[in-house]
Motif scaffolding. Sequence first.
Motif, PDB file in Angstrom:
ATOM      1  N   GLU A 246       0.823  -1.203   0.000  1.00  0.00           N
ATOM      2  CA  GLU A 246       0.000   0.000   0.000  1.00  0.00           C
ATOM      3  C   GLU A 246       0.861   1.258   0.000  1.00  0.00           C
ATOM      4  O   GLU A 246       1.853   1.347   0.724  1.00  0.00           O
ATOM      5  N   GLN A 247       0.475   2.212  -0.826  1.00  0.00           N
ATOM      6  CA  GLN A 247       1.091   3.532  -0.868  1.00  0.00           C
ATOM      7  C   GLN A 247       0.025   4.549  -0.456  1.00  0.00           C
ATOM      8  O   GLN A 247      -1.153   4.231  -0.362  1.00  0.00           O
ATOM      9  N   TYR A 248       0.453   5.793  -0.231  1.00  0.00           N
ATOM     10  CA  TYR A 248      -0.516   6.783   0.248  1.00  0.00           C
ATOM     11  C   TYR A 248      -1.642   6.996  -0.754  1.00  0.00           C
ATOM     12  O   TYR A 248      -2.804   7.075  -0.381  1.00  0.00           O
ATOM     13  N   GLU A 249      -1.308   7.078  -2.036  1.00  0.00           N
ATOM     14  CA  GLU A 249      -2.337   7.312  -3.050  1.00  0.00           C
ATOM     15  C   GLU A 249      -2.302   6.230  -4.126  1.00  0.00           C
ATOM     16  O   GLU A 249      -2.479   6.505  -5.312  1.00  0.00           O
ATOM     17  N   GLY A 250      -2.075   5.011  -3.740  1.00  0.00           N
ATOM     18  CA  GLY A 250      -2.038   3.933  -4.719  1.00  0.00           C
ATOM     19  C   GLY A 250      -1.534   2.658  -4.082  1.00  0.00           C
ATOM     20  O   GLY A 250      -1.571   2.492  -2.864  1.00  0.00           O
ATOM     21  N   ALA A 251      -1.083   1.750  -4.910  1.00  0.00           N
ATOM     22  CA  ALA A 251      -0.572   0.471  -4.419  1.00  0.00           C
ATOM     23  C   ALA A 251       0.302  -0.156  -5.489  1.00  0.00           C
ATOM     24  O   ALA A 251       0.147   0.118  -6.688  1.00  0.00           O
ATOM     25  N   LEU A 252       1.198  -1.007  -5.042  1.00  0.00           N
ATOM     26  CA  LEU A 252       2.019  -1.810  -5.935  1.00  0.00           C
ATOM     27  C   LEU A 252       1.679  -3.275  -5.697  1.00  0.00           C
ATOM     28  O   LEU A 252       1.366  -3.677  -4.566  1.00  0.00           O
ATOM     29  N   TYR A 253       1.756  -4.070  -6.763  1.00  0.00           N
ATOM     30  CA  TYR A 253       1.496  -5.507  -6.663  1.00  0.00           C
ATOM     31  C   TYR A 253       2.729  -6.255  -7.156  1.00  0.00           C
ATOM     32  O   TYR A 253       3.358  -5.852  -8.132  1.00  0.00           O
ATOM     33  N   ARG A 254       3.042  -7.339  -6.469  1.00  0.00           N
ATOM     34  CA  ARG A 254       4.183  -8.167  -6.840  1.00  0.00           C
ATOM     35  C   ARG A 254       3.717  -9.621  -6.939  1.00  0.00           C
ATOM     36  O   ARG A 254       3.133 -10.157  -5.989  1.00  0.00           O
ATOM     37  N   GLU A 255       3.979 -10.263  -8.090  1.00  0.00           N
ATOM     38  CA  GLU A 255       3.577 -11.654  -8.276  1.00  0.00           C
ATOM     39  C   GLU A 255       4.711 -12.547  -8.757  1.00  0.00           C
ATOM     40  O   GLU A 255       4.544 -13.763  -8.807  1.00  0.00           O
ATOM     41  N   LYS A 256       5.844 -11.965  -9.133  1.00  0.00           N
ATOM     42  CA  LYS A 256       6.978 -12.800  -9.510  1.00  0.00           C
ATOM     43  C   LYS A 256       7.422 -13.614  -8.290  1.00  0.00           C
ATOM     44  O   LYS A 256       7.500 -13.061  -7.187  1.00  0.00           O
ATOM     45  N   PRO A 257       7.703 -14.893  -8.461  1.00  0.00           N
ATOM     46  CA  PRO A 257       8.079 -15.730  -7.303  1.00  0.00           C
ATOM     47  C   PRO A 257       9.224 -15.153  -6.484  1.00  0.00           C
ATOM     48  O   PRO A 257       9.178 -15.180  -5.246  1.00  0.00           O
ATOM     49  N   SER A 258      10.236 -14.597  -7.135  1.00  0.00           N
ATOM     50  CA  SER A 258      11.378 -14.060  -6.389  1.00  0.00           C
ATOM     51  C   SER A 258      10.956 -12.907  -5.488  1.00  0.00           C
ATOM     52  O   SER A 258      11.460 -12.762  -4.364  1.00  0.00           O
ATOM     53  N   GLU A 259      10.010 -12.084  -5.958  1.00  0.00           N
ATOM     54  CA  GLU A 259       9.554 -10.945  -5.175  1.00  0.00           C
ATOM     55  C   GLU A 259       8.604 -11.368  -4.066  1.00  0.00           C
ATOM     56  O   GLU A 259       8.729 -10.933  -2.914  1.00  0.00           O
ATOM     57  N   SER A 260       7.640 -12.238  -4.389  1.00  0.00           N
ATOM     58  CA  SER A 260       6.696 -12.675  -3.357  1.00  0.00           C
ATOM     59  C   SER A 260       7.405 -13.467  -2.263  1.00  0.00           C
ATOM     60  O   SER A 260       7.070 -13.355  -1.081  1.00  0.00           O
ATOM     61  N   GLU A 261       8.414 -14.245  -2.631  1.00  0.00           N
ATOM     62  CA  GLU A 261       9.169 -14.993  -1.633  1.00  0.00           C
ATOM     63  C   GLU A 261       9.956 -14.060  -0.715  1.00  0.00           C
ATOM     64  O   GLU A 261      10.095 -14.320   0.490  1.00  0.00           O
ATOM     65  N   ARG A 262      10.436 -12.962  -1.273  1.00  0.00           N
ATOM     66  CA  ARG A 262      11.180 -12.012  -0.445  1.00  0.00           C
ATOM     67  C   ARG A 262      10.267 -11.385   0.600  1.00  0.00           C
ATOM     68  O   ARG A 262      10.626 -11.271   1.779  1.00  0.00           O
ATOM     69  N   TYR A 263       9.064 -10.994   0.200  1.00  0.00           N
ATOM     70  CA  TYR A 263       8.134 -10.402   1.162  1.00  0.00           C
ATOM     71  C   TYR A 263       7.604 -11.458   2.135  1.00  0.00           C
ATOM     72  O   TYR A 263       7.331 -11.147   3.292  1.00  0.00           O
ATOM     73  N   GLN A 264       7.478 -12.686   1.678  1.00  0.00           N
ATOM     74  CA  GLN A 264       7.108 -13.767   2.590  1.00  0.00           C
ATOM     75  C   GLN A 264       8.151 -13.898   3.688  1.00  0.00           C
ATOM     76  O   GLN A 264       7.825 -14.052   4.866  1.00  0.00           O
ATOM     77  N   ALA A 265       9.436 -13.827   3.317  1.00  0.00           N
ATOM     78  CA  ALA A 265      10.512 -13.935   4.302  1.00  0.00           C
ATOM     79  C   ALA A 265      10.486 -12.757   5.278  1.00  0.00           C
ATOM     80  O   ALA A 265      10.693 -12.928   6.488  1.00  0.00           O
ATOM     81  N   ILE A 266      10.217 -11.548   4.757  1.00  0.00           N
ATOM     82  CA  ILE A 266      10.142 -10.364   5.622  1.00  0.00           C
ATOM     83  C   ILE A 266       9.018 -10.521   6.642  1.00  0.00           C
ATOM     84  O   ILE A 266       9.188 -10.261   7.840  1.00  0.00           O
ATOM     85  N   LEU A 267       7.859 -10.966   6.182  1.00  0.00           N
ATOM     86  CA  LEU A 267       6.714 -11.126   7.078  1.00  0.00           C
ATOM     87  C   LEU A 267       6.926 -12.285   8.048  1.00  0.00           C
ATOM     88  O   LEU A 267       6.530 -12.201   9.218  1.00  0.00           O
ATOM     89  N   ASN A 268       7.527 -13.360   7.577  1.00  0.00           N
ATOM     90  CA  ASN A 268       7.825 -14.472   8.481  1.00  0.00           C
ATOM     91  C   ASN A 268       8.752 -14.024   9.603  1.00  0.00           C
ATOM     92  O   ASN A 268       8.578 -14.409  10.770  1.00  0.00           O
ATOM     93  N   ASN A 269       9.747 -13.212   9.253  1.00  0.00           N
ATOM     94  CA  ASN A 269      10.669 -12.694  10.254  1.00  0.00           C
ATOM     95  C   ASN A 269       9.936 -11.823  11.266  1.00  0.00           C
ATOM     96  O   ASN A 269      10.163 -11.930  12.483  1.00  0.00           O
TER      97      ASN A 269
END
Length: 304
Positions: free
Chosen positions: A258-281
């Motif tokens: 989420e951004q202040y006036e929009g949003a970004l979406y990530r679906e590439k496995p390398s990107e989603s896995e990185r955010y999965q690791a951040i959230l898991n941590n």
Amino acid sequence: MAADRQAPSILGFPHRPEWGAAAHRKALAGHLRRCRDHAGIAPRQAARCIHSSEATISRMETGRTAFKAAEVEQLLDTYQVTDPRERARVAELVREAAKPEVWQPYANAAPPALRPLLAMEPAARRIISYEPQLVPGWLQTEEYAEIVIRAYHPTKPAAEIAERVALRMQRVKMLRRSESPPVLLAVMDSEVFRRMVGTPGVMYRQIKHLLALLEELPYQLQLQIAPLTVGAAGAIGHPVVHLRFFTPEYLPDMVYLEQYEGALYREKPSESERYQAILNNLCGVATPAEQTRALLEQALNSWR
């Protein structure tokens, strides 16, 4: 040769109306692309078969356009998909993909940047959410949501604010459904309960609402609170939502930033896995979910 490879199948993707139109459309889009690749047919050749353009094939294969049943049938013929079970499942997906999206009854109030998340979250098996500023939208009370939305959109008319609130209120219903409800793992910064939204009474009722949801949804909702002591792990700075679906072979993980006036979406496995690791941590260093009730009770007492 294409004939030596196993033909792609859509039978593993079930017909599940409760997952929403977008999930069926995305699964069908990927399947059509795989069928074309398996048949060894170029996008331009496929486009000629339905008397359309290469851009139309691209939109169909990325789920960015509505499907016409006749065109899909022609493409299946071209790709030599003859199995009646496969074609029947494709027909079911075409019909389901044509239904209204979950946000369409609130189309005037649903921000375009939020629509992909709203459309896909009903199909999620598991949702991980981090919210550094506010109670997550799924879990807000009506009065809390109205204050937050009005703060973000102070010039919007009251009718549109009310419609945005109604849209936000219906999102939690997916956790209550009887068929394949998603599990929501929500992590909130501890400052969420110190930042007054509205009045002390609004905060008190919001925390009571969270306690009631934990009681109502013991299997579908897990809350964790990240104290300031988590340090850099909690310094993400903006809401993050990670969706994992029941059928990952057809629907890849989706990340919403989420951004202040929009949003970004990530679906590439390398990107989603990185955010999965951040959230898991973050989940690993946040206060365990077993202690959340006690922490909410403490926060409740501070707003009496």
